[in-house]
Motif scaffolding. Structure first.
Motif, PDB file in Angstrom:
ATOM      1  N   PHE A  22       0.826  -1.207   0.000  1.00 15.55           N
ATOM      2  CA  PHE A  22       0.000   0.000   0.000  1.00 15.55           C
ATOM      3  C   PHE A  22       0.860   1.256   0.000  1.00 15.55           C
ATOM      4  CE2 PHE A  22      -3.478  -2.677   2.124  1.00 15.55           C
ATOM      5  CZ  PHE A  22      -4.129  -2.880   0.911  1.00 15.55           C
ATOM      6  N   SER A  23       2.007   1.191   0.684  1.00 15.83           N
ATOM      7  CA  SER A  23       2.897   2.344   0.703  1.00 15.83           C
ATOM      8  C   SER A  23       3.550   2.561  -0.654  1.00 15.83           C
ATOM      9  CB  SER A  23       3.965   2.156   1.785  1.00 15.83           C
ATOM     10  OG  SER A  23       4.730   3.327   1.965  1.00 15.83           O
ATOM     11  N   LEU A  24       3.976   1.476  -1.306  1.00 18.95           N
ATOM     12  CA  LEU A  24       4.549   1.587  -2.648  1.00 18.95           C
ATOM     13  C   LEU A  24       3.531   2.134  -3.641  1.00 18.95           C
ATOM     14  CD1 LEU A  24       6.587  -1.747  -2.781  1.00 18.95           C
ATOM     15  CD2 LEU A  24       7.556   0.541  -3.040  1.00 18.95           C
ATOM     16  N   ALA A  25       2.266   1.758  -3.460  1.00 11.07           N
ATOM     17  CA  ALA A  25       1.210   2.237  -4.350  1.00 11.07           C
ATOM     18  C   ALA A  25       0.875   3.706  -4.092  1.00 11.07           C
ATOM     19  CB  ALA A  25      -0.044   1.387  -4.187  1.00 11.07           C
ATOM     20  N   GLY A  26       1.280   4.224  -2.949  1.00 13.18           N
ATOM     21  CA  GLY A  26       1.019   5.619  -2.636  1.00 13.18           C
ATOM     22  C   GLY A  26      -0.336   5.871  -2.018  1.00 13.18           C
ATOM     23  N   LEU A  27      -0.861   4.876  -1.303  1.00 12.07           N
ATOM     24  CA  LEU A  27      -2.161   5.050  -0.656  1.00 12.07           C
ATOM     25  C   LEU A  27      -1.990   5.721   0.710  1.00 12.07           C
ATOM     26  CD1 LEU A  27      -4.058   1.698  -1.331  1.00 12.07           C
ATOM     27  CD2 LEU A  27      -4.386   3.886  -2.451  1.00 12.07           C
ATOM     28  N   PRO A  28      -2.888   6.647   1.062  1.00 14.28           N
ATOM     29  CA  PRO A  28      -2.851   7.208   2.416  1.00 14.28           C
ATOM     30  C   PRO A  28      -3.359   6.183   3.408  1.00 14.28           C
ATOM     31  CG  PRO A  28      -4.732   8.091   1.178  1.00 14.28           C
ATOM     32  CD  PRO A  28      -3.935   7.248   0.219  1.00 14.28           C
ATOM     33  N   PRO A  29      -2.880   6.165   4.645  1.00 15.72           N
ATOM     34  CA  PRO A  29      -1.986   7.153   5.245  1.00 15.72           C
ATOM     35  C   PRO A  29      -0.546   6.680   5.313  1.00 15.72           C
ATOM     36  CG  PRO A  29      -3.015   5.896   6.982  1.00 15.72           C
ATOM     37  CD  PRO A  29      -3.432   5.255   5.688  1.00 15.72           C
ATOM     38  N   PHE A  30      -0.094   5.914   4.360  1.00 23.75           N
ATOM     39  CA  PHE A  30       1.240   5.315   4.439  1.00 23.75           C
ATOM     40  C   PHE A  30       2.305   6.290   3.917  1.00 23.75           C
ATOM     41  CE2 PHE A  30      -1.832   1.864   4.091  1.00 23.75           C
ATOM     42  CZ  PHE A  30      -1.511   1.127   5.221  1.00 23.75           C
ATOM     43  N   GLY A  31       3.562   5.975   4.262  1.00 24.05           N
ATOM     44  CA  GLY A  31       4.660   6.880   3.942  1.00 24.05           C
ATOM     45  C   GLY A  31       4.804   7.172   2.465  1.00 24.05           C
ATOM     46  N   GLY A  32       4.542   6.167   1.625  1.00 25.36           N
ATOM     47  CA  GLY A  32       4.660   6.374   0.187  1.00 25.36           C
ATOM     48  C   GLY A  32       3.718   7.443  -0.338  1.00 25.36           C
ATOM     49  N   PHE A  47       2.756  10.218   1.303  1.00 28.24           N
ATOM     50  CA  PHE A  47       3.277  11.539   1.636  1.00 28.24           C
ATOM     51  C   PHE A  47       4.493  11.895   0.783  1.00 28.24           C
ATOM     52  CE2 PHE A  47       1.025  10.271   5.533  1.00 28.24           C
ATOM     53  CZ  PHE A  47       0.177  11.360   5.665  1.00 28.24           C
ATOM     54  N   SER A  48       5.357  10.906   0.518  1.00 23.04           N
ATOM     55  CA  SER A  48       6.541  11.202  -0.290  1.00 23.04           C
ATOM     56  C   SER A  48       6.155  11.497  -1.737  1.00 23.04           C
ATOM     57  CB  SER A  48       7.542  10.048  -0.221  1.00 23.04           C
ATOM     58  OG  SER A  48       7.003   8.858  -0.768  1.00 23.04           O
ATOM     59  N   LYS A  49       5.191  10.742  -2.275  1.00 24.65           N
ATOM     60  CA  LYS A  49       4.740  11.029  -3.642  1.00 24.65           C
ATOM     61  C   LYS A  49       3.995  12.362  -3.704  1.00 24.65           C
ATOM     62  CE  LYS A  49       4.383   6.305  -5.456  1.00 24.65           C
ATOM     63  NZ  LYS A  49       3.474   5.282  -6.027  1.00 24.65           N
ATOM     64  N   TYR A  50       3.185  12.631  -2.698  1.00 27.69           N
ATOM     65  CA  TYR A  50       2.454  13.902  -2.667  1.00 27.69           C
ATOM     66  C   TYR A  50       3.431  15.081  -2.668  1.00 27.69           C
ATOM     67  CZ  TYR A  50      -0.443  17.745  -0.951  1.00 27.69           C
ATOM     68  OH  TYR A  50      -1.072  18.955  -0.816  1.00 27.69           O
ATOM     69  N   ALA A  51       4.460  15.006  -1.826  1.00 25.83           N
ATOM     70  CA  ALA A  51       5.454  16.084  -1.765  1.00 25.83           C
ATOM     71  C   ALA A  51       6.174  16.234  -3.095  1.00 25.83           C
ATOM     72  CB  ALA A  51       6.452  15.812  -0.642  1.00 25.83           C
ATOM     73  N   LEU A  52       6.490  15.108  -3.735  1.00 32.21           N
ATOM     74  CA  LEU A  52       7.208  15.135  -5.005  1.00 32.21           C
ATOM     75  C   LEU A  52       6.349  15.740  -6.111  1.00 32.21           C
ATOM     76  CD1 LEU A  52       9.761  14.383  -6.539  1.00 32.21           C
ATOM     77  CD2 LEU A  52       8.856  12.072  -6.811  1.00 32.21           C
ATOM     78  N   PHE A  53       5.115  15.266  -6.230  1.00 35.31           N
ATOM     79  CA  PHE A  53       4.231  15.785  -7.280  1.00 35.31           C
ATOM     80  C   PHE A  53       3.876  17.251  -7.030  1.00 35.31           C
ATOM     81  CE2 PHE A  53       2.523  11.175  -7.789  1.00 35.31           C
ATOM     82  CZ  PHE A  53       3.697  10.817  -8.444  1.00 35.31           C
ATOM     83  N   TYR A  54       3.648  17.603  -5.769  1.00 39.82           N
ATOM     84  CA  TYR A  54       3.313  18.990  -5.446  1.00 39.82           C
ATOM     85  C   TYR A  54       4.476  19.924  -5.787  1.00 39.82           C
ATOM     86  CZ  TYR A  54       1.839  23.076  -2.760  1.00 39.82           C
ATOM     87  OH  TYR A  54       1.483  24.350  -2.389  1.00 39.82           O
ATOM     88  N   THR A  95       8.743   1.975   7.948  1.00 37.80           N
ATOM     89  CA  THR A  95       7.787   2.575   7.010  1.00 37.80           C
ATOM     90  C   THR A  95       6.679   3.310   7.755  1.00 37.80           C
ATOM     91  OG1 THR A  95       8.228   0.791   5.414  1.00 37.80           O
ATOM     92  CG2 THR A  95       6.228   2.088   5.086  1.00 37.80           C
ATOM     93  N   LEU A  96       6.193   2.723   8.844  1.00 38.95           N
ATOM     94  CA  LEU A  96       5.113   3.344   9.612  1.00 38.95           C
ATOM     95  C   LEU A  96       5.614   4.539  10.420  1.00 38.95           C
ATOM     96  CD1 LEU A  96       3.229   0.151  10.833  1.00 38.95           C
ATOM     97  CD2 LEU A  96       2.499   1.756   9.063  1.00 38.95           C
ATOM     98  N   LEU A  97       6.834   4.447  10.966  1.00 35.89           N
ATOM     99  CA  LEU A  97       7.366   5.556  11.753  1.00 35.89           C
ATOM    100  C   LEU A  97       7.629   6.790  10.896  1.00 35.89           C
ATOM    101  CD1 LEU A  97       9.872   3.852  14.236  1.00 35.89           C
ATOM    102  CD2 LEU A  97       7.633   4.851  14.738  1.00 35.89           C
ATOM    103  N   LEU A  98       7.807   6.583   9.587  1.00 38.50           N
ATOM    104  CA  LEU A  98       8.015   7.719   8.703  1.00 38.50           C
ATOM    105  C   LEU A  98       6.750   8.542   8.514  1.00 38.50           C
ATOM    106  CD1 LEU A  98      10.379   6.206   5.990  1.00 38.50           C
ATOM    107  CD2 LEU A  98      10.906   8.050   7.578  1.00 38.50           C
ATOM    108  N   LEU A  99       5.601   8.026   8.995  1.00 41.44           N
ATOM    109  CA  LEU A  99       4.362   8.817   8.923  1.00 41.44           C
ATOM    110  C   LEU A  99       4.449  10.044   9.827  1.00 41.44           C
ATOM    111  CD1 LEU A  99       1.694   5.948   8.946  1.00 41.44           C
ATOM    112  CD2 LEU A  99       2.664   7.112   6.976  1.00 41.44           C
TER     113      LEU A  99
END
Length: 506
Positions: free
Chosen positions: A404-414, A416-423, A484-488
């Motif tokens: 789920f994190s690799l797919a970029g689903l909330p609320p996982f770390g992936g 937030f990182s993709k959101y920051a990158l795309f934004y 992965t979870l602590l990076l939230l």
């Protein structure tokens, strides 16, 4: 030059700034010494794994301490240059060192069980640590010569690691393919260095930057050299069109090695690419026709699209993750593809660095789960994973987090990182890059969810037997999931640190 490293314990000589690399190198030598005392002894396995893990974690701790204390950053006097400016220690190099060392630690502890019946374990752990040493030096390289040597120091152990299972035909074949393509890319990279030197008269990145503005008469030579450098970095990051080695190498290699290459090695390629292109070829100073940002824009779109579409057609989980890693290389390339002469470059480059940090945990964990399944002898396809959630619930929960994190689903770390990158890409004016990334990220949910569906929804085969639960592999998988979870909650300081150290490059 900054004469000392500012630390809580007081001022130390400037050469101590490379302490993480020195710790890794000494750990590799210590592993060879331990193995030489009782070569081939199975009792050494736990000791070797422990030493490799402890050395990697020690280097991680030192790099983290330096980063927190501001070593090589503006608030302590700026970057620290060493050995005739061939190496530079700054915030970016320390940030990437954290990725290399934590991935090396996870791979080392997981290999304790995966390699339980294998020979040459001392050599295996030393190769992992020496490769991590090369990656650390790649992030510190301030010269094209140093970049080439450190890239080879990281690559040569990797070739041997891929072919480590000497009695496994797939492993040996993967190692040979990886070596041949790697040799070709190294030749391309070296030729690119020679052309850049011919056009600028220097190999040091700051001196190249000072010379490119007056290299209009050699613009053609410089342009070809830059293109060849890009090709060398594309191989290291498994970007199109130098991606062909990745599915073969990751599938044939021991799964912990696949985790190491797809996370740490990929991050190392981006570390040196970020530094070389940002510092040596600054936007706004290049002669007409040398438009490397356009090349990275094409590379990013093609890489993320091909990687995701190819992953969606796979039935083998390991090959799916291999093509998925190619797709994630496309996302990370946005860090270079969305740069402009006067835009918020630190934000977009830092967002790419933060994504690579999150990716280091979630992708390493996914491959280590595959290593766990291989240890059980379950199988390699999605169908073989049916019902594992009922038999190994803790590990399966961790794998679901990774997917789920690799797919970029909330609320996982992936997410937030993709959101920051795309934004950040949108802020730079490249909304279409962000749109392509978002579409590809949505597509990736299809094949990542297939793994989760197999684990939890499909019924297991009546003959499915897992056997023992290996401590090392379980520890590494759970550690990656926790990371992965602590990076939230920790993502805000991670992204702020990444963008701060990235801004210092401009």
């Amino acid at each position: 030059m900054v004469d000392a490293v500012a630390l809580q314990s007081g001022a130390l000589p400037d050469w101590t700034a490379v302490a993480p690399a020195l710790i890794l190198a000494l750990t590799g030598l210590l592993l060879l010494v331990i193995d030489s005392i009782k070569p081939g002894e199975s009792e050494n396995s736990a000791l070797l794994a422990s030493v490799a893990t402890a050395g990697s974690l020690f280097a991680f701790g030192v790099a983290g301490w330096f980063l927190i204390q501001g070593t090589g950053q503006a608030r302590t006097g700026g970057a620290i240059t060493l050995y005739g400016d061939a190496l530079v220690v700054d915030g970016m190099s320390l940030f990437f060192t954290l990725i290399f060392t934590i991935v090396a630690a996870m791979v080392s502890i997981a290999s304790l069980d995966y390699l339980a019946d294998q020979q040459y374990q001392g050599e295996f752990y030393s190769l992992v640590v020496f490769a991590a040493t090369g990656m650390t030096l790649m992030s510190m390289s301030n010269s094209l010569a140093t970049a080439f040597v450190s890239l080879e120091l990281a690559s040569l152990p990797s070739y041997a690691l891929v072919a480590f299972l000497k009695k496994n035909r797939g492993s040996v074949e993967a190692g040979l393919k990886y070596f041949l393509i790697g040799a070709l890319s190294s030749a391309v990279f070296a030729f690119g260095i020679s052309l850049v030197y011919a056009a600028t008269g220097s190999l040091l990145l700051p001196e190249i930057a000072a010379a490119v503005g007056g290299a209009s008469e050699m613009a053609g030579v410089l342009g070809i050299g830059v293109l060849m450098l890009l090709g060398g970095f594309a191989f290291k990051t498994a970007s199109v069109p130098f991606h062909f080695w990745a599915p073969e190498a990751y599938e044939g290699a021991p799964a912990p090695v696949s985790a190491f290459l797809s996370s740490a090695s990929k991050a190392a390629g981006f570390a040196i690419a970020f530094r070389v292109f940002v510092e040596a070829f600054p936007l706004g100073q290049l002669p007409a026709g040398v438009e490397w940002v356009v090349a990275f824009q094409i590379l990013a779109v093609v890489t993320m699209t091909l990687g995701n579409f190819a992953a969606a057609t796979q039935e083998n989980v390991k090959r799916m993750l291999a093509y998925s890693s190619i797709g994630h290389a496309g996302y990370a390339l946005i860090g270079l593809a969305a740069l402009t002469a006067n835009g918020p470059n630190g934000d977009v480059l830092g967002a790419s660095m933060a994504h690579l940090m999150v990716y280091g945990f979630m992708n390493t964990g996914a491959f280590l789960f595959v290593a766990l399944v291989e240890h059980w002898g379950v199988g390699k396809t999605f169908e073989d994973y049916n019902g594992l959630g009922a038999r190994a619930p803790m590990a399966s929960v961790a794998m679901s987090v990774f997917m789920f994190s690799l797919a970029g689903l909330p609320p996982f770390g992936g997410f937030f990182s993709k959101y920051a990158l795309f934004y950040s890409a949108i802020e730079s004016g490249f909304w279409w890059l962000a749109a392509v990334g978002a579409i590809n990220s949505a597509l990736s949910l299809f094949y990542y969810s297939r793994v989760v569906k197999a684990l939890w929804i499909e019924d297991a085969s009546p003959t499915l037997e897992l056997g023992s639960k290996p401590v090392g592999l379980y520890t590494a998988v759970i550690f990656a999931a926790v990371g992965t979870l602590l990076l939230l909650p920790a993502f805000q300081p991670v992204i702020e640190t990444a963008q701060t150290v990235a801004t210092a490059l401009f």
